[in-house]
Write a protein that holds these residues in place. Structure first.
Motif, mmCIF file in Angstrom:
data_model
loop_
_atom_site.group_PDB
_atom_site.id
_atom_site.type_symbol
_atom_site.label_atom_id
_atom_site.label_comp_id
_atom_site.label_asym_id
_atom_site.label_seq_id
_atom_site.Cartn_x
_atom_site.Cartn_y
_atom_site.Cartn_z
ATOM 1 N N SER A 154 -3.994 -2.325 22.981
ATOM 2 C CA SER A 154 -5.348 -1.816 23.147
ATOM 3 C C SER A 154 -6.059 -1.725 21.799
ATOM 4 C CB SER A 154 -5.275 -0.430 23.792
ATOM 5 O OG SER A 154 -6.524 0.195 23.724
ATOM 6 N N ASP A 155 -7.369 -1.943 21.824
ATOM 7 C CA ASP A 155 -8.159 -1.878 20.604
ATOM 8 C C ASP A 155 -8.233 -0.458 20.046
ATOM 9 O OD1 ASP A 155 -9.784 -3.146 18.626
ATOM 10 O OD2 ASP A 155 -11.511 -2.139 19.541
ATOM 11 N N SER A 156 -7.830 0.549 20.828
ATOM 12 C CA SER A 156 -7.919 1.937 20.369
ATOM 13 C C SER A 156 -6.736 2.337 19.482
ATOM 14 C CB SER A 156 -8.028 2.885 21.562
ATOM 15 O OG SER A 156 -6.844 2.817 22.327
ATOM 16 N N HIS A 157 -5.710 1.517 19.366
ATOM 17 C CA HIS A 157 -4.537 1.833 18.558
ATOM 18 C C HIS A 157 -4.607 1.142 17.198
ATOM 19 C CE1 HIS A 157 -2.575 3.793 21.897
ATOM 20 N NE2 HIS A 157 -2.865 2.744 22.652
ATOM 21 N N TRP A 158 -4.126 1.822 16.166
ATOM 22 C CA TRP A 158 -4.066 1.240 14.836
ATOM 23 C C TRP A 158 -2.773 0.438 14.716
ATOM 24 C CZ3 TRP A 158 -7.910 1.301 11.305
ATOM 25 C CH2 TRP A 158 -8.948 2.205 11.499
ATOM 26 N N GLU A 159 -2.878 -0.779 14.225
ATOM 27 C CA GLU A 159 -1.733 -1.649 14.002
ATOM 28 C C GLU A 159 -1.282 -1.503 12.550
ATOM 29 O OE1 GLU A 159 -0.864 -6.459 13.826
ATOM 30 O OE2 GLU A 159 -2.874 -5.730 14.299
ATOM 31 N N THR A 160 0.027 -1.335 12.339
ATOM 32 C CA THR A 160 0.551 -1.265 10.980
ATOM 33 C C THR A 160 0.625 -2.677 10.412
ATOM 34 O OG1 THR A 160 1.847 0.718 11.476
ATOM 35 C CG2 THR A 160 2.517 -0.567 9.544
ATOM 36 N N ILE A 161 -0.081 -2.876 9.301
ATOM 37 C CA ILE A 161 -0.125 -4.183 8.645
ATOM 38 C C ILE A 161 0.896 -4.253 7.522
ATOM 39 C CG2 ILE A 161 -1.605 -5.769 7.325
ATOM 40 C CD1 ILE A 161 -2.402 -5.373 10.270
ATOM 41 N N GLU A 162 1.026 -3.171 6.771
ATOM 42 C CA GLU A 162 1.906 -3.142 5.596
ATOM 43 C C GLU A 162 2.376 -1.719 5.377
ATOM 44 O OE1 GLU A 162 3.738 -5.330 2.630
ATOM 45 O OE2 GLU A 162 2.117 -6.166 3.814
ATOM 46 N N ASN A 163 3.617 -1.580 4.917
ATOM 47 C CA ASN A 163 4.159 -0.259 4.616
ATOM 48 C C ASN A 163 5.090 -0.379 3.412
ATOM 49 O OD1 ASN A 163 6.347 1.917 4.832
ATOM 50 N ND2 ASN A 163 4.788 2.647 6.253
ATOM 51 N N LYS A 164 4.833 0.418 2.410
ATOM 52 C CA LYS A 164 5.682 0.456 1.207
ATOM 53 C C LYS A 164 6.082 1.906 0.974
ATOM 54 C CE LYS A 164 4.962 -3.844 -0.041
ATOM 55 N NZ LYS A 164 5.947 -4.835 -0.318
ATOM 56 N N GLN A 165 7.312 2.093 0.494
ATOM 57 C CA GLN A 165 7.807 3.449 0.290
ATOM 58 C C GLN A 165 8.725 3.518 -0.919
ATOM 59 O OE1 GLN A 165 9.693 5.133 3.720
ATOM 60 N NE2 GLN A 165 10.729 6.692 2.557
ATOM 61 N N VAL A 166 8.591 4.610 -1.667
ATOM 62 C CA VAL A 166 9.523 4.932 -2.738
ATOM 63 C C VAL A 166 10.010 6.349 -2.464
ATOM 64 C CG1 VAL A 166 9.779 5.398 -5.214
ATOM 65 C CG2 VAL A 166 8.469 3.415 -4.452
ATOM 66 N N ALA A 167 11.296 6.492 -2.199
ATOM 67 C CA ALA A 167 11.873 7.820 -1.977
ATOM 68 C C ALA A 167 11.800 8.599 -3.291
ATOM 69 C CB ALA A 167 13.316 7.694 -1.508
ATOM 70 N N PRO A 168 11.739 9.931 -3.218
ATOM 71 C CA PRO A 168 11.634 10.720 -4.458
ATOM 72 C C PRO A 168 12.739 10.398 -5.462
ATOM 73 C CG PRO A 168 11.194 12.096 -2.567
ATOM 74 C CD PRO A 168 11.690 10.781 -2.026
ATOM 75 N N VAL A 169 12.317 10.102 -6.679
ATOM 76 C CA VAL A 169 13.219 9.794 -7.784
ATOM 77 C C VAL A 169 12.892 10.721 -8.950
ATOM 78 C CG1 VAL A 169 13.567 7.374 -7.145
ATOM 79 C CG2 VAL A 169 11.704 7.982 -8.692
ATOM 80 N N PRO A 170 13.870 11.033 -9.804
ATOM 81 C CA PRO A 170 13.556 11.869 -10.974
ATOM 82 C C PRO A 170 12.652 11.103 -11.939
ATOM 83 C CG PRO A 170 15.880 11.225 -10.969
ATOM 84 C CD PRO A 170 15.274 10.689 -9.716
ATOM 85 N N VAL A 171 11.645 11.786 -12.466
ATOM 86 C CA VAL A 171 10.737 11.143 -13.407
ATOM 87 C C VAL A 171 10.896 11.695 -14.814
ATOM 88 C CG1 VAL A 171 9.064 10.427 -11.675
ATOM 89 C CG2 VAL A 171 8.831 12.656 -12.746
#
Length: 192
Positions: free
Chosen positions: A2-19
């Motif tokens: 349906s046109d009412s739903h958002w389609e995921t195009i791209e997803n990037k993730q970095v889990a918490p790391v010490p900085v």
């Protein structure tokens, strides 16, 4: 779909790391027991507050912005807490073929838009009252998720920034305790 739903195009993730590592200019005196996070939703590239236009070079270097307060803000956020950072340090999702930048839809987010939104979200978390309430002035661990969505010809970027508040003391006058950019930000490169 349906046109009412958002389609995921791209997803990037970095889990918490010490900085912060063995840094002679910064001494971490305390670390909170919980993470904090904020999620921002940007509807189109024009909804991202521009860091380059709105901040001086010195303010950009310090990476501190005041939290938004105007009722006409074009983004939203939500605060959540989790007991500890994820055990995985870095997760890079498969990239789809990116379109040529010359033919990119002006309503779509470019890699520079995604990076600017990520830096904005980080700055908001670093300047938040929630960070201060937990006794922090920096984030000891930092992680993030950037998701690009599409519905018809509209694009949306959802950025979640998370971190573990800590209190840092500068051991050298004039030094900055803040790392210059979010960890592993370069993975946003060409996929957006």
């Amino acid at each position: 779909m349906s046109d009412s739903h958002w389609e995921t195009i791209e997803n990037k993730q970095v889990a918490p790391v010490p900085v912060y590592f063995d840094d002679a200019t910064v001494q971490i005196t305390s670390i909170a027991s919980e993470d904090i996070s904020k999620t921002y939703t940007f509807d189109g590239p024009n909804s991202i507050p521009s860091l380059s236009r709105s901040m001086s070079p010195k303010a950009r270097r310090l990476s501190l912005l005041k939290p938004p307060g105007s009722p006409g803000s074009r983004f939203s956020f939500r605060l959540s807490r989790s007991p500890s950072p994820s055990s995985s340090n870095h997760e890079d999702f498969d990239e789809e073929d990116s379109t040529d930048s010359h033919s990119r839809d002006s309503r779509d987010f470019s890699p520079s838009h995604a990076k600017e939104a990520l830096v904005y979200a980080r700055n908001q978390l670093l300047s938040s009252n929630d960070l201060r309430k937990m006794g922090g002035n920096v984030l000891f661990f930092e992680g993030w998720t950037v998701t690009k969505l599409r519905r018809g010809s509209r694009y949306r970027l959802v950025v979640t920034y998370r971190g573990r508040p800590a209190f840092a003391v500068h051991t050298h006058p004039g030094s900055s305790a803040l790392p210059s950019s979010p960890p592993f930000m370069d993975i946003l490169g060409d996929g957006y």
